[in-house]
Write a protein that holds these residues in place. Structure first.
Motif, mmCIF file in Angstrom:
data_model
loop_
_atom_site.group_PDB
_atom_site.id
_atom_site.type_symbol
_atom_site.label_atom_id
_atom_site.label_comp_id
_atom_site.label_asym_id
_atom_site.label_seq_id
_atom_site.Cartn_x
_atom_site.Cartn_y
_atom_site.Cartn_z
ATOM 1 N N GLN A 203 0.596 -1.306 -0.151
ATOM 2 C CA GLN A 203 0.096 0.160 -0.015
ATOM 3 C C GLN A 203 0.850 1.420 0.047
ATOM 4 O O GLN A 203 0.219 2.409 -0.388
ATOM 5 C CB GLN A 203 -0.929 -0.073 1.121
ATOM 6 C CG GLN A 203 -1.906 -1.099 1.011
ATOM 7 C CD GLN A 203 -2.879 -0.865 2.280
ATOM 8 O OE1 GLN A 203 -2.835 -0.466 3.225
ATOM 9 N NE2 GLN A 203 -4.170 -2.100 1.827
ATOM 10 N N GLN B 109 2.384 6.611 -2.052
ATOM 11 C CA GLN B 109 2.207 5.553 -2.868
ATOM 12 C C GLN B 109 2.851 6.137 -4.268
ATOM 13 O O GLN B 109 2.193 7.047 -4.569
ATOM 14 C CB GLN B 109 0.740 5.161 -3.037
ATOM 15 C CG GLN B 109 0.931 3.946 -4.215
ATOM 16 C CD GLN B 109 -0.356 3.020 -3.855
ATOM 17 O OE1 GLN B 109 -1.480 3.569 -3.906
ATOM 18 N NE2 GLN B 109 0.001 1.795 -3.873
ATOM 19 N N PRO C 18 -5.316 2.913 -6.171
ATOM 20 C CA PRO C 18 -5.900 2.238 -5.418
ATOM 21 C C PRO C 18 -7.364 2.158 -5.175
ATOM 22 O O PRO C 18 -7.868 3.183 -4.891
ATOM 23 C CB PRO C 18 -5.219 1.794 -4.000
ATOM 24 C CG PRO C 18 -4.613 3.283 -4.027
ATOM 25 C CD PRO C 18 -4.317 3.767 -5.146
ATOM 26 N N LEU D 274 -7.780 -1.637 -8.798
ATOM 27 C CA LEU D 274 -6.919 -0.269 -9.091
ATOM 28 C C LEU D 274 -7.901 0.239 -10.331
ATOM 29 O O LEU D 274 -8.516 -0.383 -11.106
ATOM 30 C CB LEU D 274 -5.816 -0.655 -9.992
ATOM 31 C CG LEU D 274 -4.526 -1.153 -8.953
ATOM 32 C CD1 LEU D 274 -3.031 -1.615 -9.955
ATOM 33 C CD2 LEU D 274 -4.145 -0.251 -7.962
#
Length: 154
Positions: A62, A74, A86, A130
């Motif tokens: 993550q 990220q 995500p 995603l």
């Protein structure tokens, strides 16, 4: 298989594995494997050199890095026209970049993850976990992110 094609494949693979070895030598903390992680690993290292953040060693779930004040980042990278976000978590920061063949990059998005999530609220969850095809939206949102809410450059 045609001998000419076979030789070209062998030469190309030799070049790829040579490049991977060079990348691993330059930055031992990332595997730079040719299994789909290569672009992401390259982007993470390029981002760590350009921005004030520290990469996590190896693979972490993550998030890929942390800022000086401990916020999780990220990093998503593409050589093309598509970045993802995500579905099942929201990173403190999201950094999306598009790499160029010469090693330079374009910053597509640099800011809090919750701003991207707010734009995606109406989208259905995907099987991959995603959201995709976000480049125009990310560029638009990034223009509105105050400088104080961005990951600073080095």
């Amino acid at each position: 298989m045609d001998q000419v094609i076979q030789r070209k494949i062998e030469e190309a693979l030799k070049g790829l594995f040579s490049a991977v070895s060079m990348l691993q030598e330059a930055y031992p903390g990332k595997p730079f494997t040719l299994d789909g992680r290569l672009v992401g690993d390259i982007g993470e290292v390029v981002a760590s050199l350009a921005y004030d953040l520290t990469l996590n060693e190896g693979l972490t779930k993550q998030h890929d890095a942390v800022t000086r004040d401990g916020r999780k980042v990220q990093i998503k990278t593409t050589f093309g026209t598509s970045l993802t976000f995500p579905v099942h978590h929201v990173p403190d920061y999201y950094l999306g970049i598009r790499m160029n063949r010469d090693g330079t990059f374009e910053e597509i998005y640099n800011g809090p993850g919750h701003l991207v999530q707010a734009e995606l609220l109406g989208r259905k969850a995907t099987k991959t976990g995603l959201h995709g095809a976000l480049m125009p939206m990310l560029k638009r949102i990034s223009q509105k992110v105050p400088e104080a809410d961005r990951i600073p450059k080095r």
